[in-house]
Design a protein around this motif. Sequence first.
Motif, short mmCIF file in Angstrom:
data_model
loop_
_atom_site.label_atom_id
_atom_site.label_comp_id
_atom_site.label_asym_id
_atom_site.label_seq_id
_atom_site.Cartn_x
_atom_site.Cartn_y
_atom_site.Cartn_z
N TYR A 313 0.87 -1.18 0.00
CA TYR A 313 0.00 0.00 0.00
C TYR A 313 0.91 1.22 0.00
O TYR A 313 1.70 1.41 0.93
CB TYR A 313 -0.91 0.02 1.23
CG TYR A 313 -1.77 1.27 1.31
CD1 TYR A 313 -2.95 1.37 0.58
CD2 TYR A 313 -1.39 2.34 2.09
CE1 TYR A 313 -3.73 2.52 0.64
CE2 TYR A 313 -2.16 3.49 2.16
CZ TYR A 313 -3.33 3.58 1.44
OH TYR A 313 -4.08 4.71 1.48
N ILE A 314 0.80 2.04 -1.06
CA ILE A 314 1.70 3.18 -1.20
C ILE A 314 0.90 4.45 -1.45
O ILE A 314 0.28 4.61 -2.52
CB ILE A 314 2.69 2.97 -2.37
CG1 ILE A 314 3.47 1.67 -2.18
CG2 ILE A 314 3.63 4.14 -2.50
CD1 ILE A 314 4.36 1.33 -3.34
N PRO A 315 0.88 5.36 -0.49
CA PRO A 315 0.30 6.68 -0.74
C PRO A 315 1.38 7.61 -1.31
O PRO A 315 2.49 7.69 -0.78
CB PRO A 315 -0.16 7.13 0.64
CG PRO A 315 0.80 6.45 1.59
CD PRO A 315 1.26 5.18 0.92
N ILE A 316 1.09 8.27 -2.40
CA ILE A 316 2.04 9.19 -3.04
C ILE A 316 1.44 10.59 -3.04
O ILE A 316 0.33 10.80 -3.56
CB ILE A 316 2.36 8.75 -4.48
CG1 ILE A 316 3.00 7.35 -4.47
CG2 ILE A 316 3.28 9.75 -5.17
CD1 ILE A 316 3.19 6.77 -5.85
N MET A 317 2.16 11.54 -2.48
CA MET A 317 1.66 12.91 -2.46
C MET A 317 1.78 13.52 -3.86
O MET A 317 2.88 13.72 -4.37
CB MET A 317 2.47 13.75 -1.47
CG MET A 317 2.40 13.24 -0.03
SD MET A 317 0.74 13.28 0.70
CE MET A 317 0.36 11.53 0.79
N ALA A 318 0.63 13.77 -4.48
CA ALA A 318 0.62 14.19 -5.88
C ALA A 318 0.87 15.69 -6.05
O ALA A 318 1.46 16.12 -7.04
CB ALA A 318 -0.71 13.81 -6.53
N GLY A 319 0.42 16.48 -5.13
CA GLY A 319 0.58 17.93 -5.26
C GLY A 319 -0.45 18.66 -4.44
O GLY A 319 -1.55 18.16 -4.19
N ILE A 320 -0.09 19.85 -4.00
CA ILE A 320 -1.00 20.68 -3.20
C ILE A 320 -1.50 21.83 -4.06
O ILE A 320 -0.72 22.49 -4.74
CB ILE A 320 -0.28 21.22 -1.94
CG1 ILE A 320 0.05 20.06 -0.99
CG2 ILE A 320 -1.12 22.28 -1.24
CD1 ILE A 320 0.81 20.48 0.24
#
Length: 760
Positions: A313-320
């Motif tokens: 399970y990998i959460p990737i911060m895409a952008g703010i």
Amino acid sequence: MKKNRKKLNKIKILTVSSLALLGGASLTAQVKQKSDTIKTSAEQKGDSKVMLNAANNTGPRDVNIGLPASVGGTTVLENGLPVVYFFWPEVPTKTWRGDAMLNKYSLYDLGQTAINIGDVGFSLSSYDNLGTDDFQGKLNLESNHYGLLRGSANVSGPINKKGLKYSAGAYVSMDPGTFNAKGLNTYYSDQAQIYKLALTQDYKFTGGTGSITALYKYANVKGIGQKYSPFIYGKNGEVSEVPGFKIGRKSYYERSGKVTLMDAFSGDLVQRDVLNDYGSQSNTIDVIGKNNFDNGLNLNYIVRYHSAKVGTYIPIMAGISKAAAGEFVYADTGEAYTGSNAQGVLILATKRTPIQSLTGTIELGKKSESSWGTHDWKVGVNEWFYDIDKYATESAMYFQEVAPNPRKLIKAGSGANANGDFNLNGGLEYHNGRENKFAFFALDKWTVSKSLEVNVGARLEYQTLRGDYQDRNLGLQTLTGPKTKIDKDWFNQSYMVNAIYKVNEKFGLLGDLNYIEQAGHLENYNIGVDPKIKKSKIPSAGFGVFYNHPIISVVSKATYITRDEYRSTVNFSNPNNPGEVKRETTKYDIETIGWTTDIISKPFKNFELHFLLTLQDPKYKNFVGQVGFNDGSVAKYDFTDKYVTGISRVLIEIDPSYVWKDLRVWASARYFSKQYANRPNTVYFASRWETFAGLEYKINKHLSLSSTIINLLNQKGAQGDMGDADLLLTAEQAKQKEGTILSGTYIRPFTVEFGLKYNF
């Protein structure tokens, strides 16, 4: 000749850096020098600093050679075989830890890794206690001030007087991390159980002695290893904390702990727990044989069957992105979100996938003498088979608030479901099939004279891939479409030669040449396009000098390494819409030159100071392409001659230690110069120090206590890639990020660890 060999063995040098520090950090500080021997093989015992890791506390530190570390980090071996066939999706720490049953570590340099296992980089080899003639035991306990609970034990002894003996070990880890993650299990960071049992029978036969061992290992591991934090990005790569959000002390995991996905095979919507539904379990059986013949020959072998069900399970911060008034509502209540920013998150989640491997190595070796010198040679064969059954990564995206323990948000018109997840399986990944490697290898340590020692090695490897993938151009959200066949064969070659020449009793020269070829893996087909894999060619060379004195030992070495046909998956964020992420396979080369100087000084009794300086210049080559987005925009990029992300050009390591009676006090400080956070080199993180300190007190011959401080200076330690920054191609675009909130990874915050070791 024996007399000359003894003289040669009196040269004391800094082992690993003198052989192959190809533009990267040395392992010398992690290897105890216990004799005055030129150690060019991996028969050295490593000490605990190989596990001194500022990023996490479950695996060995990555060793920088000027090339990007793999997703799996440092290659780990156990009893002579890699603990996993390939690092993805089963990274080494899902089945291996530094437990009490391990009684020896050794370090392979670049050339030794290439010849023995056909991999690139440094590798850590560990060896289990397989049984002892007398009863003995070991207990290790660890904790920290955040509430870590970790214990490991091993007992071993004889079963009868006919050479039958046993060894049994256990490792349990319950790690709450460094913050309270609301909505997740208390021990979200790491929950691991590993159990081992070995039975060994010693025997004699006409012309020699030997032993055979059966070793069983069970591992059950789960946890979320990716840790992100929002921060304010400022001038000169400095970061500061978002008000109310302390880096490393507040959770940035979405608080529901649930994600709604589309099942890749059935198309049904399913809700899954981000921790419990993505753990890994494995069973491993080793058969290990060792035979020593009276004529000096030795014949060793190991065969391993490994069966696992592996989840990720990998959460990737895409952008703010900025949040306009009324643009978002909370997914759980529907009330309006009044914050100023919204974080886009890409989820890649793989259900427990069946993996099986059958790997084996057999080696024949001998130490021999002739008029041309002495030889310590071995020849061997690897046969490694791997099968993965329908690996599928389901994907989704969601928005969350930029706040501690964030809640999910729903954006009007995003198409999100009731749980706030949208773009289901927009990043669907799949592969299925088998891999096989058959290799012949040979190594020889040749002591030519009292002044010259030469190590040579060669590996010839035949590799096959057989399987299938689904073409993403079909535009399907499920795996119901026709599959494209994978049928690939390669012949890989690797060679190494290194030499140490003693000019006089204190001064000498050293050099090495390595050539490695490495082909692809099934995971290269994950995103549904033919990667057109070609073999990577990795040549390297190094030349240096060493000087030894009772007070100071110095090694200084220049190195060069290059690798072509790199392939990696990059997450490109749409500059016009940070919530849209495209996963693309990219192809490029990397070239680096480096210079390393390594010093160990003992200016007075019981005090030792280790100092390391590395300068390196890793750059991308032939890195050109374009990516298209759903809004019709196309972004072209050219990262050629840009510095590789996440790698510092200047590395410094300072390690003092002092022993007073039964007390040892030590410290370690590592300096990393600025690291670029995006491939166009327009965004970067400022330089940082990673600091450690500790003490060990031996109460008696059985019991010792220790304490270690991680991140002594409590630096923020922001690092890694910025997922939304690779298409900020100009300095003007990047400057617009100054003063804005970004997200990224970070080193562990200030941590005090405690340890107890009891041997009986």
